[in-house]
Design a protein around this motif. Structure first.
Motif: not given
Length: 764
Positions: A461-474, A476-484
């Motif tokens: 239900r949560l797209g990649d772009r939305q997830a990245q925006t949500l994580l970077e908006g916190n 306390h988070i210095a970096a959010a590294h996408p991966g698999l």
């Protein structure tokens, strides 16, 4: 016999403290060895019991939905199969906890091969079509029990009823690494069929690699998605309990060696101090064998008493120890070999100490029956050396010069004493190194392969772009590294490894590289030690792995510290994986936090902000699984300190006896009792200082070597060892020297004030 007992009794009354130290040190050593034995049994036998009772499969092969997995039953060496079972990947929720699972279609009766062992509840029932059975580690993660309801989110959320909890010999659930197993009726997987799994029971469990290779060849590399073997499952079940047992065993054996050397030194010193008494015993009819037996029986009694004390404490109080140690002892006491180990370990320790005692007591049997006066050179350790005479000429205080001469001018005895004193200090330094390394996992996780504190996974239900925006908006988070992370077949197709793509070339993930360099360019990767050992490759080699039937060729440019998956991980950037498959999308995000941020707080904030569409887990640190080691290290340091005190009391006794022979000469040259006391104190101070310097200086490289060797064998890799802080080492050395000086003052002062008549009788 009566005279032997009376002499031994009188000697024991004279050296009560030394005897108590020996008993306590032996008890600590035997207790450490018994706990190590218990941990080894606990690490292996629970899984072995489940594997045997469930008739566990040696190989589990996961395939695509279209593969003909049933044909594997006809392979050479396969005696039986479990399945194939239809599977589907899903996420379950319970009481706020979420876990990735593999739904596995099972029948109304448990299978005969790879059979789950129910620990609570009951098996699947057609009367409850939404009923499921959870693997025990998954049930613990979800806080689920029989009767609880689980939520299966998705386009049309539905609930599942927990009917039972079962143990399995397959790899256990690990958040973000290995899904938990959920057994359900086939109708529960309707419309969610995504794969198959089949278990192979082999005629020879040593043919695992050959069987996997034949299975992959028969089905095709593109059909096989994952492979797990019984060796991997057993290693996963053993976890860090085996490591804890190895550490206890190494320290226990080292302490046993130190105790044996302490006993040897105690008897040798006592023989030198009782030459006159031994001569008298022989003169009145004692044979050399009887004299040897006096010393042997006395010290064996100390060893037997300490070993028996340790065995009794472990037997009756061991299961009450907190944490994993108590659990291990409780399980070990129910195993078939428990009684043999409980008796065998103490007996072996006593025999080892007894062998050392015999060697030292043999010298007592060689003493002549007619006392021979000691030559002045022998008594004083020889004339003053050139540096000593030069120091006196420079007006260095005589007590300091004479004390230094007494410490190092006694031929072979001085190095032997220093070695015996340095060995416990060396082992204590190694223990402190292990403690510091564990603390480093907590205080500097980025230096040991744990740069990210949280792992986030977004649902459909949560797209990649939305997830990245949500994580970077916190904040306390210095970096959010996408991966698999996907399973990949190794060359030869005999097993699977973890292929990880994290970060991008513009914002690379900060891997901890212990050898080589980070991966920057196309097709470059870093690998864990476990993978290098598995493939037999080194940094600089190229490897070819298979992902979903497609080959991936990577250049290993560095070795990274990998605490997960036994180091069987090869990591590259997400951009490199997308070059082969542009449709790849990140399935997880590794989150680095700002210093001081609380992972629990950030996890709660992300859960609220995403309305439950982000599954966030804290990254598991090896320090969490090794928390019991801190208490073990503290106990080992106490045991080693007792051994050191035993050897120190021996050294003090020998130095005081040497001083008694020099007492007349020292008084003749005008030294006061206080100055004579200073001579003995200086001698012990110099000896303990030399031992402290040698023990700590050698202990640091030994600790680094042992810890890195253990890291290498566990797959994490060398480079995790961290030496104790310099201040800690200085504190240890200073405490050892000051303690030795404090223990020397009283006996040295008492000997300096002896009457001349007593002194004459001592040297006569």
């Amino acid at each position: 016999m009566r005279a032997m007992l009376r002499w031994a009794h009188a000697d024991l009354r004279t050296h009560r403290g030394e005897g108590l130290f020996l008993v306590c040190a032996t008890a600590g050593i035997v207790a450490s060895l018994l706990l190590a034995t218990a941990l080894f049994g606990y690490a292996t036998n629970p899984w072995q019991r489940v594997f045997a009772q469930s008739r566990g499969a040696h190989v589990w092969i996961h395939t695509g939905a279209a593969a003909d997995a049933g044909r594997l039953a006809g392979l050479d060496g396969v005696t039986d199969v479990s399945g194939p079972y239809r599977t589907a990947s899903a996420t379950l929720e319970s009481r706020g906890a979420r876990a990735g699972v593999e739904l596995r279609a099972a029948g109304e009766q448990p299978p005969t091969t790879g059979r789950p062992l129910l620990t609570s509840g009951r098996w699947l029932d057609p009367a409850v079509p939404d009923g499921v059975v959870l693997e025990s580690s998954l049930a613990r993660a979800l806080w689920a029990e029989p009767g609880d309801l689980l939520t299966l989110p998705g386009g049309s959320p539905r609930t599942l009823t927990v009917l039972g909890v079962a143990e399995s010999a397959e790899p256990r659930y690990r958040p973000g690494e290995h899904p938990g197993t959920v057994w359900a009726l086939p109708r529960a997987l309707a419309g969610e069929h995504s794969g198959q799994v089949v278990g192979l029971l082999l005629a020879d469990q040593g043919d695992t690699d050959y069987a996997v290779q034949r299975a992959v060849t028969a089905l095709g590399a593109g059909a096989v998605t994952d492979v797990s073997t019984w060796e991997q499952a057993r290693a996963d079940a053993q976890g860090d309990t085996k490591l804890l047992g190895q550490i206890l065993g190494v320290f226990g054996l080292g302490a046993l060696l130190a105790a044996a050397l302490a006993v040897f030194g105690a008897i040798s010193t006592r023989v030198r101090g009782h030459l006159r008494d031994i001569s008298v015993l022989k003169a009145i009819g004692f044979t050399p064998g009887q004299v040897v037996r006096v010393f042997l029986v006395q010290h064996l009694a100390f060893a037997v008493l300490g070993a028996a004390l340790a065995a009794v404490l472990i037997q009756f109080l061991g299961s009450r120890l907190p944490g994993r140690l108590g659990d291990a002892v409780g399980v070990w006491q129910g195993l078939p070999g428990h009684t043999a180990a409980l008796l065998g370990v103490p007996v072996a320790a006593v025999l080892f100490i007894g062998a050392t005692t015999c060697l030292a007591a043999w010298r007592a049997g060689r003493v002549e029956p007619v006392p021979v006066p000691l030559a002045p050179a022998a008594a004083g350790g020889g004339g003053l050396s050139g540096p000593a005479r030069k120091a006196l000429g420079l007006r260095v205080p005589a007590p300091l010069v004479l004390g230094w001469h007494r410490a190092f001018g006694r031929g072979r005895r001085a190095p032997a004493t220093i070695v015996r004193l340095a060995l416990p200090l060396l082992l204590i330094t190694v223990a402190l190194g292990a403690w510091t390394t564990i603390e480093r996992f907590d205080s500097r996780p980025e230096q040991v392969g744990l740069a990210a504190a949280l792992t986030a996974r977004a649902d459909e239900r949560l797209g990649d772009r939305q997830a990245q925006t949500l994580l970077e908006g916190n904040a306390h988070i210095a970096a959010a590294h996408p991966g698999l992370e996907v399973a990949a077949l190794v060359p030869g197709q005999t097993g699977t490894i973890a292929l990880r793509g994290l970060g991008t070339r513009d914002k690379p993930y900060p891997y901890t590289v212990a050898e080589g360099r980070p991966a920057h360019g196309p097709d470059e990767a870093v690998a864990g030690q476990g993978l290098l050992d598995l493939l037999g490759v080194r940094v600089g080699d190229w490897v070819r792995i298979t992902v979903g039937g497609h080959p991936q060729v990577l250049h290993i440019v560095g070795r990274s510290i990998e605490p997960e998956n036994a180091g069987r991980v090869i990591s590259t950037s997400l951009d490199t994986l997308r070059e082969n498959d542009p449709a790849l999308r990140p399935t997880l995000y590794q989150l680095q936090l700002h210093p001081g941020a609380d992972p629990g707080t950030v996890r709660a904030e992300l859960a609220d902000a995403s309305a439950g569409r982000l599954d966030v887990h804290e990254v598991t640190s090896p320090a969490d699984r090794l928390s019991a080691l801190r208490g073990v290290v503290a106990g080992l340091i106490a045991v080693l300190a007792l051994i050191g005190l035993t050897e120190l009391s021996t050294a003090i006794g020998g130095c005081v006896r040497d001083g008694e022979r020099d007492l007349l000469a020292l008084k003749a040259i005008g030294l006061s009792p206080r100055q004579i006391t200073a001579v003995t104190v200086t001698a012990i101070g110099c000896t303990s200082l030399a031992a402290a310097v040698a023990g700590t200086a050698l202990g640091v490289p030994v600790a680094n070597w042992l810890i890195d060797r253990e890291g290498h064998s566990s797959g994490i890799g060398a480079g995790i060892a961290h030496a104790p802080p310099l201040l800690q080492l200085l504190t240890l050395a200073v405490a050892a020297v000051l303690g030795a000086l404090a223990l020397t003052i009283v006996p040295a002062a008492r000997a300096a004030r002896r009457r001349l008549a007593d002194t004459l009788s001592a040297v006569a």
